[in-house]
Motif scaffolding. Structure first.
Motif, short mmCIF file in Angstrom:
data_model
loop_
_atom_site.label_atom_id
_atom_site.label_comp_id
_atom_site.label_asym_id
_atom_site.label_seq_id
_atom_site.Cartn_x
_atom_site.Cartn_y
_atom_site.Cartn_z
N ASP A 70 0.83 -1.21 0.00
CA ASP A 70 0.00 0.00 0.00
C ASP A 70 0.87 1.25 0.00
OD1 ASP A 70 -2.32 -1.51 -0.03
OD2 ASP A 70 -2.60 -1.40 2.15
N GLU A 71 1.95 1.24 0.77
CA GLU A 71 2.87 2.38 0.81
C GLU A 71 3.58 2.55 -0.53
OE1 GLU A 71 2.32 1.04 5.05
OE2 GLU A 71 2.65 0.03 3.14
N VAL A 72 3.95 1.44 -1.16
CA VAL A 72 4.59 1.50 -2.48
C VAL A 72 3.64 2.12 -3.49
CG1 VAL A 72 5.52 0.11 -4.39
CG2 VAL A 72 6.19 -0.41 -2.04
N ARG A 73 2.42 1.65 -3.51
CA ARG A 73 1.43 2.20 -4.47
C ARG A 73 1.15 3.68 -4.20
NH1 ARG A 73 -1.92 -3.11 -3.82
NH2 ARG A 73 -1.15 -4.31 -5.58
N SER A 74 1.04 4.05 -2.94
CA SER A 74 0.78 5.44 -2.58
C SER A 74 1.92 6.35 -3.03
CB SER A 74 0.57 5.55 -1.06
OG SER A 74 0.39 6.88 -0.68
N LEU A 75 3.16 5.92 -2.78
CA LEU A 75 4.31 6.73 -3.20
C LEU A 75 4.39 6.81 -4.72
CD1 LEU A 75 6.57 8.42 -2.01
CD2 LEU A 75 8.03 6.39 -2.09
N TYR A 76 4.09 5.70 -5.39
CA TYR A 76 4.06 5.71 -6.85
C TYR A 76 3.09 6.78 -7.36
CZ TYR A 76 3.26 4.36 -11.66
OH TYR A 76 3.14 4.39 -13.02
N ALA A 94 9.64 -11.61 -7.42
CA ALA A 94 9.83 -12.61 -6.36
C ALA A 94 10.46 -12.00 -5.11
CB ALA A 94 10.69 -13.75 -6.88
N ARG A 95 11.27 -10.95 -5.27
CA ARG A 95 11.89 -10.28 -4.12
C ARG A 95 11.02 -9.16 -3.56
NH1 ARG A 95 16.87 -7.86 -5.51
NH2 ARG A 95 16.14 -7.80 -7.65
N GLY A 96 9.78 -9.03 -4.03
CA GLY A 96 8.84 -8.05 -3.51
C GLY A 96 8.41 -7.06 -4.57
N SER A 97 7.26 -6.46 -4.36
CA SER A 97 6.73 -5.50 -5.32
C SER A 97 7.57 -4.24 -5.33
CB SER A 97 5.29 -5.15 -4.94
OG SER A 97 4.46 -6.27 -5.12
N ARG A 114 9.40 -5.70 0.79
CA ARG A 114 9.65 -7.13 0.90
C ARG A 114 8.48 -7.84 1.55
NH1 ARG A 114 14.93 -7.99 -0.51
NH2 ARG A 114 16.27 -6.19 -0.23
N ALA A 115 7.45 -7.07 1.91
CA ALA A 115 6.29 -7.65 2.60
C ALA A 115 5.63 -8.76 1.80
CB ALA A 115 5.28 -6.56 2.92
N ASP A 116 5.68 -8.66 0.47
CA ASP A 116 5.05 -9.69 -0.36
C ASP A 116 6.09 -10.53 -1.13
OD1 ASP A 116 5.83 -7.75 -2.19
OD2 ASP A 116 3.88 -7.62 -3.18
N ALA A 117 7.33 -10.49 -0.67
CA ALA A 117 8.39 -11.29 -1.31
C ALA A 117 8.20 -12.77 -1.00
CB ALA A 117 9.76 -10.84 -0.81
N GLU A 118 8.67 -13.59 -1.91
CA GLU A 118 8.68 -15.03 -1.65
C GLU A 118 9.59 -15.29 -0.44
OE1 GLU A 118 9.67 -17.17 -5.22
OE2 GLU A 118 8.05 -16.18 -6.34
N GLN A 119 9.26 -16.29 0.33
CA GLN A 119 9.96 -16.57 1.59
C GLN A 119 11.47 -16.67 1.41
OE1 GLN A 119 8.24 -16.48 4.49
NE2 GLN A 119 10.24 -16.51 5.48
N ALA A 120 11.92 -17.26 0.34
CA ALA A 120 13.36 -17.43 0.12
C ALA A 120 14.11 -16.11 0.07
CB ALA A 120 13.59 -18.20 -1.19
N TYR A 121 13.41 -15.02 -0.26
CA TYR A 121 14.05 -13.71 -0.38
C TYR A 121 13.87 -12.83 0.85
CZ TYR A 121 14.58 -15.11 -5.17
OH TYR A 121 14.92 -15.81 -6.30
#
Length: 137
Positions: A70-76, A94-97, A114-121
């Motif tokens: 949400d913060e990424v989209r807002s700043l965008y 894979a490393r996050g939006s 990184r909140a939505d990154a795949e666990q490995a990252y």
């Protein structure tokens, strides 16, 4: 060892400093033709390069992490509304939006989460909230 600072040239120090202050919340001190920006425990030195060419290597960029999508989209949206040169839309990786934009002078920025990154990252990175909490102590 901890990260201390970045230093890079700009053909327009004033415009570059304004970008960091206005868009990224830095504070700035001027020393002649040079500026020192402060943000989140490190400095960014902007050196006057009005007398020489500045050519950034392909894909060289600075990355800033936000706590969530949400913060990424807002700043965008804010960057786009303010006329920042946008290089991508917000996209999932894979490393996050993230999204990419350009500061005055052509320096590329990545704004991510990184909140939505795949666990490995996620391993090895403290959540932004923990980093901010540690900084306040």
């Amino acid at each position: 060892m901890k990260f201390n600072h970045l230093s890079f040239p700009s053909k327009d120090v004033t415009a570059t400093v304004d970008f960091f202050v206005r868009q990224l919340g830095c504070t700035a001190e001027r020393f002649g033709d040079t500026a020192v920006l402060k943000r989140a425990g490190f400095d960014i030195v902007i050196e006057d390069a009005s007398d020489r060419d500045v050519n950034w290597p392909h894909n060289f960029h600075l990355g800033f992490e936000l706590p969530g999508i949400d913060e990424v989209r807002s700043l965008y949206r804010r960057f786009k509304d303010d006329g920042v040169v946008m290089k991508t839309e917000v996209f999932y990786h894979a490393r996050g939006s993230r999204f990419f934009c350009e500061a005055p002078g052509g320096l590329l920025f990545e704004i991510n989460t990184r909140a939505d990154a795949e666990q490995a990252y996620r391993a090895g990175f403290a959540p932004v909230a923990e980093v901010d909490a540690e900084r306040v102590k």
